[in-house]
Scaffold this motif. Sequence first.
Motif, PDB file in Angstrom:
ATOM      1  N   ASP A  77      -5.833  -6.987  -1.366  1.00 19.49           N
ATOM      2  CA  ASP A  77      -6.534  -5.729  -1.685  1.00 19.49           C
ATOM      3  C   ASP A  77      -5.580  -4.736  -2.328  1.00 19.49           C
ATOM      4  OD1 ASP A  77      -8.595  -3.655  -1.583  1.00 19.49           O
ATOM      5  OD2 ASP A  77      -7.443  -2.799   0.064  1.00 19.49           O
ATOM      6  N   GLN A  78      -4.381  -4.640  -1.767  1.00 26.90           N
ATOM      7  CA  GLN A  78      -3.437  -3.664  -2.302  1.00 26.90           C
ATOM      8  C   GLN A  78      -2.880  -4.095  -3.656  1.00 26.90           C
ATOM      9  OE1 GLN A  78      -3.030  -0.721  -1.117  1.00 26.90           O
ATOM     10  NE2 GLN A  78      -4.118  -0.985   0.810  1.00 26.90           N
ATOM     11  N   LEU A 104       0.624   6.764   3.876  1.00 27.06           N
ATOM     12  CA  LEU A 104       2.000   6.584   4.349  1.00 27.06           C
ATOM     13  C   LEU A 104       2.980   6.661   3.178  1.00 27.06           C
ATOM     14  CD1 LEU A 104       0.581   5.549   6.948  1.00 27.06           C
ATOM     15  CD2 LEU A 104       2.261   3.717   7.020  1.00 27.06           C
ATOM     16  N   GLY A 105       2.610   6.009   2.085  1.00 26.04           N
ATOM     17  CA  GLY A 105       3.500   6.013   0.919  1.00 26.04           C
ATOM     18  C   GLY A 105       3.676   7.401   0.349  1.00 26.04           C
ATOM     19  N   THR A 106       2.599   8.160   0.333  1.00 25.92           N
ATOM     20  CA  THR A 106       2.708   9.543  -0.152  1.00 25.92           C
ATOM     21  C   THR A 106       3.571  10.360   0.805  1.00 25.92           C
ATOM     22  OG1 THR A 106       0.648   9.429  -1.379  1.00 25.92           O
ATOM     23  CG2 THR A 106       1.363  11.613  -0.680  1.00 25.92           C
ATOM     24  N   SER A 124       0.230  -0.208   9.513  1.00 25.86           N
ATOM     25  CA  SER A 124       0.502   1.159   9.062  1.00 25.86           C
ATOM     26  C   SER A 124       0.982   2.043  10.202  1.00 25.86           C
ATOM     27  CB  SER A 124      -0.759   1.756   8.434  1.00 25.86           C
ATOM     28  OG  SER A 124      -1.141   1.005   7.307  1.00 25.86           O
ATOM     29  N   THR A 145     -10.792   5.807  -1.513  1.00 25.79           N
ATOM     30  CA  THR A 145     -10.805   4.387  -1.837  1.00 25.79           C
ATOM     31  C   THR A 145     -11.995   3.738  -1.134  1.00 25.79           C
ATOM     32  OG1 THR A 145      -9.454   3.710   0.027  1.00 25.79           O
ATOM     33  CG2 THR A 145      -8.288   4.379  -1.946  1.00 25.79           C
ATOM     34  N   GLY A 201       0.935   4.466  -2.637  1.00 19.79           N
ATOM     35  CA  GLY A 201       0.870   5.880  -2.240  1.00 19.79           C
ATOM     36  C   GLY A 201       2.098   6.656  -2.682  1.00 19.79           C
ATOM     37  N   ALA A 202       3.251   6.013  -2.650  1.00 22.80           N
ATOM     38  CA  ALA A 202       4.474   6.679  -3.113  1.00 22.80           C
ATOM     39  C   ALA A 202       4.403   6.890  -4.627  1.00 22.80           C
ATOM     40  CB  ALA A 202       5.701   5.852  -2.737  1.00 22.80           C
ATOM     41  N   GLY A 217      -8.140   0.661   3.350  1.00 19.54           N
ATOM     42  CA  GLY A 217      -7.201   0.504   2.234  1.00 19.54           C
ATOM     43  C   GLY A 217      -6.439   1.777   1.917  1.00 19.54           C
ATOM     44  N   LEU A 260      -5.797  13.300  -3.200  1.00 19.21           N
ATOM     45  CA  LEU A 260      -5.205  12.213  -3.998  1.00 19.21           C
ATOM     46  C   LEU A 260      -6.130  11.041  -4.144  1.00 19.21           C
ATOM     47  CD1 LEU A 260      -1.402  11.932  -3.512  1.00 19.21           C
ATOM     48  CD2 LEU A 260      -2.783  13.225  -5.115  1.00 19.21           C
ATOM     49  N   GLY A 261      -7.126  11.021  -3.262  1.00 20.03           N
ATOM     50  CA  GLY A 261      -8.115  10.045  -3.615  1.00 20.03           C
ATOM     51  C   GLY A 261      -8.848   9.392  -2.486  1.00 20.03           C
ATOM     52  N   PRO A 299      -2.354   2.868   4.233  1.00 19.97           N
ATOM     53  CA  PRO A 299      -0.973   2.738   3.755  1.00 19.97           C
ATOM     54  C   PRO A 299      -0.670   3.639   2.552  1.00 19.97           C
ATOM     55  CG  PRO A 299      -2.228   0.728   3.306  1.00 19.97           C
ATOM     56  CD  PRO A 299      -3.069   1.575   4.199  1.00 19.97           C
ATOM     57  N   LEU A 300      -1.695   3.969   1.772  1.00 26.47           N
ATOM     58  CA  LEU A 300      -1.463   4.876   0.642  1.00 26.47           C
ATOM     59  C   LEU A 300      -0.956   6.232   1.148  1.00 26.47           C
ATOM     60  CD1 LEU A 300      -2.905   2.644  -0.876  1.00 26.47           C
ATOM     61  CD2 LEU A 300      -4.339   4.352  -1.972  1.00 26.47           C
ATOM     62  N   GLY A 328       0.820  -1.212   0.000  1.00 22.34           N
ATOM     63  CA  GLY A 328       0.000   0.000   0.000  1.00 22.34           C
ATOM     64  C   GLY A 328       0.852   1.260   0.000  1.00 22.34           C
ATOM     65  N   MET A 329       1.948   1.225   0.713  1.00 23.17           N
ATOM     66  CA  MET A 329       2.845   2.384   0.719  1.00 23.17           C
ATOM     67  C   MET A 329       3.447   2.608  -0.655  1.00 23.17           C
ATOM     68  SD  MET A 329       4.877   2.146   4.293  1.00 23.17           S
ATOM     69  CE  MET A 329       5.809   3.595   3.910  1.00 23.17           C
ATOM     70  N   GLU A 337      -6.274  -1.745  -5.473  1.00 23.82           N
ATOM     71  CA  GLU A 337      -5.961  -0.356  -5.134  1.00 23.82           C
ATOM     72  C   GLU A 337      -5.118   0.265  -6.261  1.00 23.82           C
ATOM     73  OE1 GLU A 337      -7.270   1.250  -2.539  1.00 23.82           O
ATOM     74  OE2 GLU A 337      -7.997  -0.406  -1.310  1.00 23.82           O
ATOM     75  N   TYR A 394      -6.190  11.747   1.673  1.00 20.46           N
ATOM     76  CA  TYR A 394      -6.873  10.515   1.259  1.00 20.46           C
ATOM     77  C   TYR A 394      -8.132  10.359   2.091  1.00 20.46           C
ATOM     78  CZ  TYR A 394      -2.779   8.948  -1.331  1.00 20.46           C
ATOM     79  OH  TYR A 394      -1.760   8.841  -2.237  1.00 20.46           O
TER      80      TYR A 394
END
Lengths: 327, 318
Positions: free
Chosen positions: A89-90, B122-124, B154, B111, A66-67, B116, B108-109, B119-120, A62-63, A94, B60
Amino acid sequence: MSTHETTYIGAVMEAIDLEMARDERVLLLGQSVGGRPDDPFVQRYGENRVRVTPISETAEIGMAVGAALAGMRPVVDATMAEFLLVAMDQVVNEGNRFHHMSGGRVRVPMVLKAGYGFTAGWAGQHTGSIYGMFMGVPGLKVALPSTPADAKGLMASAIRDDNPVLFLHHYLLTLDRGEVPDGEHLVPFGQAVIRRPGADVTLVATGWTVPMALAAAATLAADGIEAEVIDPRTIAPLDTATVLASVRRTGRLVLVDQATRHASVSAVLAAEVAEAGFDALRAPIVQVTGLDAGIAYSRPMEEHVLPDEAKVVAAVRRVVEYSGTRV
Amino acid sequence: MDAEQTRAVLATMWRIRAFEERVGQLKRADEVHGLIHLSIGQEGVAAAVCGQLRTDDAVYSGHRAHGHALAKGAPMTRALAELMGRRDGLCRGMGGSMHLVDVEHGFLGATGVVGGNIPLALGTALALHAAGRDAVAVVFFGDGAVQAGLFAESVNLAALWRLPVLLVCENNGFAEFSPRSAHTPVERVRDVVAPYGLVGGTVDGNDVDAVWAAVAGLLPAVRAGEGPALLECLTHRLRGHYEGDPDRYREAVSSAEWRERDPIARLQRAATGDGRLDPDELPGFERTARDQVERAVLAARESPFPDAALAASLAYRR
């Protein structure tokens, strides 16, 4: 073009290294990545770009999504294909959806690297050829290299691709050696390669079954049967045109696949050729696949479940000798 | 909040309220197609958090996303056009209510799968940190997501890597159709994250001044790279889980109770009580918002449906 000899897995890492040197947006994450100051990737690219992760597949992948949404190009070393299932899911719902769901407003350039097919006594949960459950997932690309040169070229293309790519390297090919082009080497997605030309029958194989199909073709050639061996290299997108064109020349198709039959590349190709190439077929399509069963631990049972060279040779003979009754 | 900040936040809350009430009507009239989750009653959190973010901060959200998108700056007409499946929608009609994206405004969105999105974010945050920028990532989620495994993963990673991420939990006491007590013995989300050393705390999410103050207290440290924060906002969704939900699993609040809790009414009482706002200016916020929504409805109806071929052409980014 100058080349050097290296291993299949060495070629994968060579591509990651070259892409990280070329583009500072490329990140490398994973449970067996970096983690020590003397790791060569950490030394070259620093701990900000090379990060060991906890055993947290969902957060890890998931990270990466997002990155990627924020402009990076992460590569996640997920180690083993089955570990992707923890984070389903990821992987399939996603990152692969965002470009489409956003009406094309965003892109998610990321690579999930994982080994598969380790049928060497690793039994039920670490040996699957589970690409069939990913190849029909919209927005996700899937690469299955069978040679060191393709391993390098497909990984480089995967990192430069603006979509999520599942890069599955075959564990039984890990230390196979081969000539690999020096420097930048890109293999396009969606372009099958003809590994061996032949006029009598078309054989399609992926990953570890490519050398198996080539060995079968050599055996058959001694009897005057010339098999054309095609390696799709990526199964999403899948180059059905090259397979169809070959079937139009040979009139016969044998599909070799390590996966369980009902979740295989072979099943998809059989359907496509039956629909679009029926008039060219001189015999039924035959599939030599894994059985719809788990991989057993004990060696004779492990071998029983999987395709092998003898099964491929026998299937080709049946197709070539077909005379209008059941194959 | 000073008077100007209060006006801006109140205007945002009214825009969300008017938008969502109208969306509910349009859903019943079948002009809005598909699954709709409304956040009526929770507007204060979206307005007070997003009101303090910069355009380059990333937000998010989840399946209940309209308020967050509007508060972050998404144009109302394009948001409504998206819900109506029109060509001029934020996502050209490809995403709908649960998948709003507005990159231009740092949204950014959204979901649709609970949790879900965490973690997105976190990545950003990792990407922003790697690029040496002081922007932050913010993720909104409900208390239902806290019981998902990826929440623990996360929070651990955000704390371990000291990521610039603000986790905003809207604890409305109901995870889909069940009260929180049916899902976990841990009443407060802040207690779930306590071992990881996250800064933050729990506020009354319907007290917009309190949410604003809490965010103002947390944001500078997150922005400075001192690590993640979690803000738990206790709130109440007035509507069911989704539009059409028979909502039989909880008792409806009485209208007297709702007047007490309604974050808009509360802020209006507080701000006129302490002299930040003049009572005479209050009706203007609602009127302006409802007018804007009606203009958005007319504009969205004018937008054609997308060419159906778009659906397959966007399977991959070319």
